[in-house]
Scaffold this active site. Structure first.
Site, short mmCIF file in Angstrom:
data_model
loop_
_atom_site.label_atom_id
_atom_site.label_comp_id
_atom_site.label_asym_id
_atom_site.label_seq_id
_atom_site.Cartn_x
_atom_site.Cartn_y
_atom_site.Cartn_z
N GLU A 1 -37.24 -3.06 -29.12
CA GLU A 1 -36.31 -2.05 -29.59
C GLU A 1 -35.76 -2.36 -30.99
O GLU A 1 -34.56 -2.62 -31.18
CB GLU A 1 -35.17 -1.85 -28.58
CG GLU A 1 -35.69 -1.32 -27.24
CD GLU A 1 -34.59 -1.00 -26.24
OE1 GLU A 1 -33.40 -1.20 -26.57
OE2 GLU A 1 -34.93 -0.57 -25.12
N GLU B 1 -41.29 0.11 -21.41
CA GLU B 1 -40.15 -0.36 -20.61
C GLU B 1 -39.40 0.88 -20.15
O GLU B 1 -39.09 1.75 -20.96
CB GLU B 1 -39.23 -1.27 -21.44
CG GLU B 1 -38.00 -1.76 -20.68
CD GLU B 1 -37.01 -2.47 -21.59
OE1 GLU B 1 -37.43 -3.41 -22.30
OE2 GLU B 1 -35.82 -2.09 -21.58
#
Length: 548
Positions: free
Chosen positions: A226, A345
């Site tokens: 991220e 994810e």
């Protein structure tokens, strides 16, 4: 049946189960005769709409498990290995927020014990027994982990992450787990080791690669987690262009390796697109798309800190996955046509999950719908956060017992094949938004099903029973039914951490044995009854789909 044929000693029990469950269905239907919704569905058995990866349903372990190396020994639990092996074929992604605060410390010199000589890919023998966890140590580690999980959750809330060092032994424990469970490892490298010019510093990653190559560990790689949030987590801002250059650098390193020159590289693991964040994914693909084998992004429906039970049952919340996926697919297909797109994810609620919801039966509505919708939309792999680890969105709890979403995942693996078929609820149906239906070829690895079988799976978000009217094309097929309901009744029962399949609560037989998960076979029917607030798999055994 999906785990072999029962012996004669079990036939009486199976006959009894058939009649008991059949009577239950009839009773439910009669009682609900004036309290049900009826929907019509249409199917196309003659064309495969999409085909996903055979490892479509995959799992993750959060890198926070390695924050204290002793907890990596939990991966030697025979129970956990049994649970993991049952989900194969699958990837196991080892990564998450903590990966960008971890540094590999190599041994002073490489030493390969005799137990590692030869092919490290063997799933049995000394290499697998070496790291098997003794029961006494397992119980102590589980108690310690419960406290560690609370600390990690607080760390995430405060967004203060300590730097962690990990050794080659921790990597050995991880690889032993994936190897002996039959999973395929994807290891997330630290992208926050950077020069003053904000270029990725690769020396530590090269030390780890060298160590793994010497061990002959077959694995794939990611870089960073991220990157959209690096500014909040580490006061580092990264452009998409720079991120792409970092991945190209890593690909060049891999290509120089005798073992990893053709290994998978996946990224950039961006969070779900928002208007001010799409530029990072765009810039990454413009500069580094050729470095990766699949483009990965992350998705969660709601904030775990304020999510409600209603959120988990709201069709509008579930539909947001399609909106976000459409944005990502448009970006990827325009800049890198043909590139596979993965949910690298994903789970129900971000922030570690929603306590009392993400680990309960109700989470299955989000999870099963995500599996069905992701395959339908064209996402190739979906990685569930997490198999085990901190937070409340795990498949296996802190005692290493399977939670409802584990049993759902296991049934999906055994019954649902990679070929996606078209199914739709007809517009004339009332309350159609409260029924979600998906159709696949039945998993061909399930030898008890003949060629041409299809699996329909459905979610009933309504407080009323749903009656699904089948088209004549498949109404002459016998049906094997797997209905999943909360182990406790009523709306509050949706918070249960146990699940009933066809009336029986699911649990392991012992530490190394799963239950047989046998469905109930019903004669050809024109309609399927789906109880209120439940979901189910229906295997239409004589559907005779020519593409299945």
């Amino acid at each position: 049946m999906i785990m072999g044929h029962p012996g004669s000693g079990n036939r009486c029990a199976l006959v009894a189960r058939f009649f008991t469950f059949s009577l239950l269905l009839c009773k439910t239907f009669l009682i609900s005769a004036l309290n049900f919704n009826s929907v019509n569905v249409d199917v196309d058995l003659f064309r495969v709409a999409r085909t996903v990866d055979k490892r479509f349903l995959s799992v993750t372990i959060d890198a926070s498990l390695m924050a204290e190396e002793k907890f990596m020994y939990l991966l030697g639990s025979p129970k956990l290995r049994t649970l993991a092996k049952a989900l194969t074929p699958a990837f196991l992604r080892f990564g998450g927020t903590q990966q960008d605060f971890m540094k590999f410390i190599p041994p002073s010199e490489f030493y390969i014990p005799k137990s590692y000589s030869g092919d490290s890919r063997s799933h049995s023998g000394t290499a697998c027994r070496k790291f098997e966890l003794p029961p006494v140590l397992e119980e102590k580690l589980k108690r310690d982990w419960a406290l560690q999980a609370l600390f990690l959750r607080q760390e995430d809330v405060q967004r203060k992450y300590k730097q962690v060092k990990f050794s080659g032994h921790a990597v050995d424990l991880l690889y032993s787990f994936v190897n002996c469970s039959g999973l395929e490892l994807i290891f997330g490298l630290n992208a926050l080791l950077r020069t003053p010019d904000n270029v990725w510093e690769s020396q530590n990653a090269e030390l780890l690669l060298n160590y793994c190559e010497r061990r002959q560990y077959i694995m794939s790689w990611e870089l960073g987690n991220e990157p959209n949030s690096y500014e909040k987590k580490a006061a580092i801002r990264l452009t998409g262009s720079q991120l792409g250059e970092d991945f190209l650098h890593l690909r060049n390193i891999l290509q120089k390796s005798a073992l990893y020159n053709s290994s998978g590289l996946y990224g950039p693991d961006v969070s779900q697109p928002r208007d001010h964040r799409k530029d990072l994914l765009t810039g990454f693909l413009e500069s580094g798309a050729k470095a990766i084998d699949a483009c990965t992004w992350h998705h969660y429906y709601v904030n775990g800190r304020d999510a409600s039970l209603d959120d988990f049952l709201d069709p509008k919340v579930l539909d947001m996955l399609a909106v976000k996926t459409d944005k990502v697919l448009k970006i990827v297909h325009s800049l890198s046509p043909g590139k596979k797109v993965w949910l690298g994810e994903t789970s129900s609620a971000y922030g570690g999950g929603a306590a009392g919801l993400s680990d309960a039966f109700v989470a299955g509505f989000m999870w099963l719908d995500k599996l069905g919708l992701s395959a339908k939309l064209g996402l190739d792999v979906v990685m569930r956060q997490v198999l085990i680890g901190s937070g409340t969105y795990h498949l296996v709890d802190n005692n290493l017992d399977p939670l409802p979403d584990y049993w759902l995942s296991l049934l999906y693996k055994r019954l649902v094949g990679p070929e996606v078929l078209k199914i739709q609820v007809l517009p004339s149906s009332t309350n159609k938004q409260l029924l979600r239906v998906y159709l696949h070829c039945t998993n061909k690895e399930s030898s008890s099903y003949r060629k041409g079988a299809v699996t329909l799976f459905a979610l009933n978000l309504s407080k009323k029973q749903m009656v699904i009217k089948l088209p004549a094309l498949i109404s002459n097929s016998t049906v094997e039914v797997f209905v999943l309901q909360s182990a406790e009744a009523g709306i509050d029962g949706l918070r249960s951490r146990s699940v009933r399949m066809n009336g029986d609560v699911l649990k392991m037989v012992d530490e190394r044995t799963l239950p047989p998960l046998q469905g109930v076979e019903l004669p050809p029917v024109e309609h399927l009854n789906l109880p209120a607030l439940s979901f189910a798999f229906y295997v239409l055994k004589q559907a005779a789909s020519p593409v299945c």
